[in-house]
Design an enzyme around this catalytic site. Structure first.
Site, PDB file in Angstrom:
ATOM      1  N   ASP A   1       0.645  -0.769   0.415  1.00  0.00           N
ATOM      2  CA  ASP A   1       0.472   0.177  -0.415  1.00  0.00           C
ATOM      3  C   ASP A   1       0.608   1.594   0.213  1.00  0.00           C
ATOM      4  OD1 ASP A   1      -2.590   1.912   0.751  1.00  0.00           O
ATOM      5  OD2 ASP A   1      -3.286  -0.150   1.091  1.00  0.00           O
TER       6      ASP A   1
ATOM      7  N   HIS B   1      -3.971   5.865   3.743  1.00  0.00           N
ATOM      8  CA  HIS B   1      -4.696   4.448   3.892  1.00  0.00           C
ATOM      9  C   HIS B   1      -3.899   3.713   3.070  1.00  0.00           C
ATOM     10  CE1 HIS B   1      -6.112   1.734   0.187  1.00  0.00           C
ATOM     11  NE2 HIS B   1      -6.946   2.698   0.425  1.00  0.00           N
TER      12      HIS B   1
ATOM     13  N   SER C   1     -11.066  -0.439  -0.879  1.00  0.00           N
ATOM     14  CA  SER C   1     -10.222  -0.757  -0.381  1.00  0.00           C
ATOM     15  C   SER C   1     -10.659  -0.750   1.838  1.00  0.00           C
ATOM     16  CB  SER C   1      -9.610   0.824  -0.675  1.00  0.00           C
ATOM     17  OG  SER C   1      -8.655   0.959  -1.403  1.00  0.00           O
TER      18      SER C   1
END
Length: 400
Positions: free
Chosen positions: A159, A191, A346
């Site tokens: 990520d 994220h 996600s």
């Protein structure tokens, strides 16, 4: 250039590479000019790949010397994943023609951009995903889970990086590798920390005792290259092999982009090596069949639901989706000891990764069998799941 062994990136599905398809047919704003992913035939050995790369490097140098060709960079990285071989590089048209005509090359694709599949909605709102996946019926916040909680399982978060010092990881997170040039070993986006804590955070996560490894393959804006994702995958497989944890590892890809066959093959071979791979369906409200990594084989692809068990409006759908999981308004850890709420497939993917890790720890299920077991255990139905899409919702089998 002779017969081109090239993938036409607009094709929805390919069982075999059509040697007559032209590289010039590929059109997408995500394509990186002059940058390619070269996949070798299955019969090519590791040593033969090395020899081929030496040959390509020589061709590239000759092109610069003889033709005054622009130095586009040449060979970048070779990939060796569970017996699958490929490489990336930037080449001029003459060098590319020679690569395409080589009898050891299966096909060539453009390298392309890929992006995270989540977006921030607000801060400090209440979470609901933990309670939802541990109950067959909606409406409870209590999270009920097996006490093993992913103990002995390692979660690789590929990520934007992970804030490994965030207290929600309780000292279980370590830095693995950063394959993004020009970035620091941290998570400036948030994220990666959010998805990792959703899977394995002490407070916000499902597999609360799993080990966490930060693998930075996306930049600080949440974008990246498939060539870097593939490099990260190769590192994860090698790291798991060195640590003797193949069969006890989970890898999450909360990203989405146009279908790239080379990337799909790399992901599939990482899974075949002994890693459970959870992936995001994407946030375009369209069929995910033409998306990567959603369309890869041997992965567990997650679409996203709301707190009401509806398909989230943004969520992709389609036959490649294996399960729905909570993905709208999910609270989790963010960098610098903060928390935040994000929405997207996600967020759904690490729910599957976290429950998968818990299942592997509690029942000793092999990574290759986890997705099928999760489908078997699933609750539902998800409302308005989309055409040709499962209505099954992730459930951890708590008995509640």
């Amino acid at each position: 250039m002779g017969l081109f062994k090239v993938i036409f990136t607009a094709v929805a599905a390919l069982s075999a590479v059509d040697a007559a398809e032209l590289l010039s047919s590929a059109k997408s704003k995500d394509i990186i000019p002059n940058s390619y992913l070269v996949v070798m035939k299955d019969s090519v050995s590791s040593a033969e790949l090395d020899s081929h790369v030496s040959w390509v490097t020589g061709l590239h140098r000759e092109g610069i010397a003889k033709r005054g060709a622009e130095n586009l960079g040449g060979f970048k990285h070779s990939y060796k994943i569970n017996g699958w071989h490929a490489y990336s590089g930037s080449f001029d048209s003459e060098t590319l023609a020679s690569i395409l005509d080589n009898d050891k090359v299966d096909f060539v694709e453009h390298d392309r951009h890929v992006y995270i599949s989540g977006f921030v909605t607000q801060k400090d709102a209440p979470s609901w995903g933990l309670g939802r996946v541990s109950h067959r019926m909606n409406g409870t916040r209590d999270y009920v889970y097996d006490e093993s909680a992913g103990s002995g399982i390692t979660f690789y978060g590929v990520d934007t990086g992970i804030d490994i010092h965030h207290p929600d990881f309780g000292g279980r997170a370590v830095w693995g590798i950063n394959v993004v040039n020009g970035t620091k070993d941290n998570d400036r986006h948030g994220h990666g920390t959010h998805t990792a804590a959703t899977a394995a955070g002490t407070k916000y996560g499902l597999a609360k005792k799993a080990n966490v490894v930060a693998v930075k393959a996306l930049n600080d804006y949440g974008a990246g290259l498939w060539s870097n994702i593939m490099k990260a995958l190769e590192w994860c497989v090698n790291d798991a092999r060195e640590k003797k944890i193949l069969g006890k590892a989970v890898l999450n890809l909360s990203i989405s982009g146009g279908k790239v066959v080379a990337a799909n093959q790399a992901i599939t071979n990482a899974a075949k090596a002994g890693i459970f791979v959870s992936v995001a369906a994407g946030n375009d409200n369209q069929d995910a069949t033409n998306k990567s990594p959603a369309s890869a084989e041997n992965v567990c692809c997650a679409a996203a639901t709301t707190i009401r068990d509806d398909k989230a409006k943004f969520s992709n759908y389609g036959s490649v989706v294996k399960l729905y999981a909570p993905g709208q308004g999910i609270t989790s850890a963010t960098p610098n000891n903060q928390t935040g709420v994000m929405s997207g497939t996600s967020m759904a993917a690490p729910h599957i990764g976290g429950v998968g890790a818990t299942l592997m720890a509690s029942k000793g299920i092999a990574p290759s069998a986890v997705c099928a077991e999760l489908i078997k255990m699933a609750s539902g139905p998800v409302l308005n799941p989309g055409a040709n899409t499962t209505n099954k919702l992730l459930y951890n089998g708590s008995g509640k």
